[in-house]
Design a protein around this motif. Structure first.
Motif, short mmCIF file in Angstrom:
data_model
loop_
_atom_site.label_atom_id
_atom_site.label_comp_id
_atom_site.label_asym_id
_atom_site.label_seq_id
_atom_site.Cartn_x
_atom_site.Cartn_y
_atom_site.Cartn_z
N MET A 138 -60.04 92.94 -59.57
CA MET A 138 -60.03 91.51 -59.30
C MET A 138 -58.87 90.82 -60.01
O MET A 138 -58.60 91.10 -61.18
N ALA A 186 -58.30 92.32 -55.21
CA ALA A 186 -59.27 91.36 -54.68
C ALA A 186 -59.03 89.97 -55.24
O ALA A 186 -58.57 89.81 -56.37
N CYS A 187 -59.37 88.98 -54.43
CA CYS A 187 -59.36 87.58 -54.85
C CYS A 187 -60.78 87.05 -54.64
O CYS A 187 -61.50 87.52 -53.76
N LEU A 188 -61.15 86.07 -55.44
CA LEU A 188 -62.48 85.50 -55.30
C LEU A 188 -62.36 84.13 -54.65
O LEU A 188 -61.62 83.28 -55.12
N PRO A 244 -65.90 88.83 -53.33
CA PRO A 244 -64.45 88.95 -53.29
C PRO A 244 -63.95 89.29 -51.89
O PRO A 244 -64.67 89.89 -51.09
#
Length: 165
Positions: free
Chosen positions: A129, A100-102, A108
């Motif tokens: 993350m 995941a990316c924020l 996310p």
């Protein structure tokens, strides 16, 4: 914080601690004003009563702020050229969480995963993350690190999706 005047395209950021915001900025009632000092000048000033913040957003800008340092470290722990191999290894070890990316709210996001599955993945806490990916970009260098993170996460998640079919 970002601004996009009609005739120019650039990003910049100012990092201010929480204590500074609560003690110094919140009591100020007037919003900041934005100005540039010349047509080709890339210095940008935020004027708040009693305070002036300046940033530089030249092409070679490398700001080693907190988020940049954290993301640099996070990426050093990953095999950037072998995201698929990382996904294979983790899957074989029983780890079927997505990368995941924020970015922007609501939370996310999961590159290369159909958006219709994102909420389910969030609800099940079925992800790990890449820390300090964000829509609050500290510098051009930080933006380049974020792009590498998204590419890694895309490759990782594509491979994981193949296993889960």
């Amino acid at each position: 914080m970002s601004a996009k005047p009609e005739d120019r395209k650039f990003r910049f950021g100012v990092v201010i601690t929480d204590s500074f915001i609560h003690k110094e900025l919140l009591p100020l009632a007037q919003p900041p004003s934005f100005q540039t000092s010349g047509k080709n000048d890339q210095s940008h000033h935020f004027n708040l009563p009693g305070f002036i913040f300046s940033t530089s957003c030249g092409r070679l800008s490398i700001n080693k702020g907190t988020a940049t340092k954290q993301l640099d470290y996070s990426l050093s722990e990953l095999n950037l050229k072998g995201a698929g191999r990382d996904a294979n290894r983790n899957f074989k070890n029983g780890d079927i969480r997505f990368a995941a990316c924020l970015g922007e709210a609501p939370g996310p996001y999961f590159p290369a995963v159909p958006q219709t599955r994102w909420q389910f993945i969030r609800d099940e806490d079925d992800y790990w993350m890449i820390k300090s990916t964000s829509d609050a970009i500290e510098s051009n260098y930080h933006e380049a690190l974020i792009e590498r993170s998204v590419l890694y996460a895309s490759n990782y998640n594509r491979r994981l999706l193949k296993f889960l079919k």
